[in-house]
Enzyme design. Structure first.
Site, PDB file in Angstrom:
ATOM      1  N   CYS A  64       0.813  -1.221   0.000  1.00  0.00           N
ATOM      2  CA  CYS A  64       0.000   0.000   0.000  1.00  0.00           C
ATOM      3  C   CYS A  64       0.847   1.272   0.000  1.00  0.00           C
ATOM      4  CB  CYS A  64      -0.997   0.003   1.152  1.00  0.00           C
ATOM      5  SG  CYS A  64      -0.248  -0.150   2.770  1.00  0.00           S
ATOM      6  N   LYS A  91      -6.158  -9.253  10.946  1.00  0.00           N
ATOM      7  CA  LYS A  91      -6.097  -7.807  10.755  1.00  0.00           C
ATOM      8  C   LYS A  91      -7.445  -7.316  10.245  1.00  0.00           C
ATOM      9  CE  LYS A  91      -3.616  -4.212   8.206  1.00  0.00           C
ATOM     10  NZ  LYS A  91      -2.424  -3.895   7.393  1.00  0.00           N
ATOM     11  N   LYS A 108      -4.626  -7.152  15.201  1.00  0.00           N
ATOM     12  CA  LYS A 108      -4.500  -5.727  14.915  1.00  0.00           C
ATOM     13  C   LYS A 108      -5.834  -5.181  14.434  1.00  0.00           C
ATOM     14  CE  LYS A 108      -2.339  -2.650  11.665  1.00  0.00           C
ATOM     15  NZ  LYS A 108      -1.687  -2.510  10.401  1.00  0.00           N
ATOM     16  N   SER A 121      -1.991   3.274  15.104  1.00  0.00           N
ATOM     17  CA  SER A 121      -1.841   4.732  15.070  1.00  0.00           C
ATOM     18  C   SER A 121      -3.000   5.477  15.732  1.00  0.00           C
ATOM     19  CB  SER A 121      -1.682   5.186  13.617  1.00  0.00           C
ATOM     20  OG  SER A 121      -2.775   4.751  12.829  1.00  0.00           O
TER      21      SER A 121
HETATM   22  C1  PBG Z   1       0.143  -1.833   5.770  1.00  0.00           C
HETATM   23  C2  PBG Z   1      -0.051  -1.486   7.178  1.00  0.00           C
HETATM   24  C3  PBG Z   1      -1.014  -0.647   7.766  1.00  0.00           C
HETATM   25  C4  PBG Z   1      -0.718  -0.576   9.117  1.00  0.00           C
HETATM   26  C5  PBG Z   1       0.388  -1.392   9.324  1.00  0.00           C
HETATM   27  N1  PBG Z   1       0.766  -1.953   8.120  1.00  0.00           N
HETATM   28  C6  PBG Z   1      -2.067   0.189   7.164  1.00  0.00           C
HETATM   29  C7  PBG Z   1      -3.288  -0.360   6.616  1.00  0.00           C
HETATM   30  O1  PBG Z   1      -3.565  -1.548   6.611  1.00  0.00           O
HETATM   31  O2  PBG Z   1      -4.016   0.498   6.111  1.00  0.00           O
HETATM   32  C8  PBG Z   1      -1.478   0.250  10.123  1.00  0.00           C
HETATM   33  C9  PBG Z   1      -0.735   0.608  11.325  1.00  0.00           C
HETATM   34  C10 PBG Z   1      -1.300   1.675  12.175  1.00  0.00           C
HETATM   35  O3  PBG Z   1      -2.427   2.178  12.015  1.00  0.00           O
HETATM   36  O4  PBG Z   1      -0.563   2.062  13.075  1.00  0.00           O
HETATM   37  N2  PBG Z   1      -0.866  -2.538   5.188  1.00  0.00           N
END
Ligand code: PBG
Length: 327
Positions: free
Chosen positions: A118, A193, A251, A277
């Protein structure tokens, strides 16, 4: 029944305390931006920075000095295209950065690489788009993911963490690594996830928000999991365990404590959780407004992850927590 006797005195409270967060449990995310001079604070994540290709070494050095055992790297390349070419080149941003980090620090800290597309695609989705199916193409993305894993491994990554939620990613990467002399490299799978709104600030940090286009919506719901599902959440992690994941992951973390507990009770593999985040930003925002006490709140949250069953925690609080743990 008197339960308060054991709470009256701090020493006795320590004796009966059941769970601890330690520096051994913490993994710090590090953002590396190509072409950036110095570092840039991320507006939605106060205290967290995009780092230039030299500055990220200072960031890792600080982690080492604080006693943190691992970092996970995220790249923001200049070149973004439909298939994430920068991630597929041995001269790409993450490959260069891993080599630099290993040359500079050797085994002083573990270098984990997030494996996804991404941040490297112009559409911001986690792989190659299949216009007919209107989703990320699983097979095509597995193929380039295997290439990306070998690039990370050759550059010297200590562990690879696939985060794209492609089916069969773990067995694909395990085969690619094993057949190319990297059977010693562990896979930490983002096994469960969710398609979560808590990733918002990360997408500012990594400049990886999906762009709405004629094929796909501005979200990742066709590959990341529905936040409402618990049984499927366990199934996702169990499949990755069966395919050879060395470490499983849940996650986000805070709204998913039930999932953390269930996965832990159903696996003998170590479990990582990602304190994402948006969870960081909420705590920061509230404490910057004086509404809650940052340090106390952060340590309470991190300890609660251990209580729920996490063996390790990826957290933007890692440096702040290590400072507190160091006294
Ligand atoms: C990549 C990835 C993401 C996160 C970690 N690896 C973003 C997503 O899936 O949009 C999110 C981490 C966070 O919000 O701290 N795919």
């Amino acid at each position: 029944m008197n339960l308060r006797r054991l709470r009256l005195n701090a020493n006795i409270r320590d004796l009966v305390r059941e769970n601890y967060i330690t520096k051994n449990d913490l993994i710090m995310p590090v953002f590396i931006k190509e072409g950036l001079d110095g570092k840039n604070e991320i507006p939605s994540m106060p205290g967290i920075y995009q780092n230039g290709e030299n500055a990220f070494l200072d960031e890792i050095n600080e982690c080492i000095n604080l006693g943190i055992k691992a970092v996970i790297l995220f790249g923001i390349p200049k070149l973004k295209d439909s298939c994430g070419s920068d991630a597929l080149s041995e001269e790409g941003l993450i490959a260069r950065s891993v080599r630099k980090a290993k040359e500079t620090f050797g085994d002083k800290i573990a270098i984990i690489t997030d494996l996804c597309f991404c941040e490297f695609t112009d559409h911001g989705h986690c792989g190659i788009i299949n216009p007919k199916l209107k989703t990320v193409d699983n097979e095509a993305t597995l193929e380039i993911s295997a290439k990306q894993a070998l690039i990370h491994a050759k550059a010297g990554a200590d562990m690879i963490a696939p985060s794209g939620m492609m089916d069969d990613i773990v067995i694909t990467l395990r085969d690619a690594l094993d057949n190319n002399g990297f059977s010693h490299i562990p896979i930490m799978s983002y096994s469960t996830k969710f398609a979560s709104a808590f990733y918002g600030p990360f997408r500012d940090a990594a400049e990886s928000a999906p762009v709405a286009n004629e094929y796909l919506p501005k979200n990742r719901k066709t590959y990341q999991m529905d936040t409402a599902n618990a049984r499927e959440a366990l199934l996702e992690s169990l499949i990755d365990e069966e395919q050879g994941a060395d470490i499983l992951m849940v996650k986000p973390a805070l709204s998913f404590m039930d999932i953390i507990k269930t996965v832990k009770e159903n696996t003998l593999k170590p479990l990582c959780i990602y304190n994402v985040s948006g969870e960081y930003s909420m705590v920061k925002a509230a404490s910057m407004n004086g509404w809650m006490d940052y340090s106390t709140l952060m340590m309470e949250i991190l300890t609660s992850f251990k209580r729920a069953g996490a063996d390790m925690v990826i957290s933007y609080h890692s440096k702040d927590a290590a400072k507190i743990l160091n006294g």
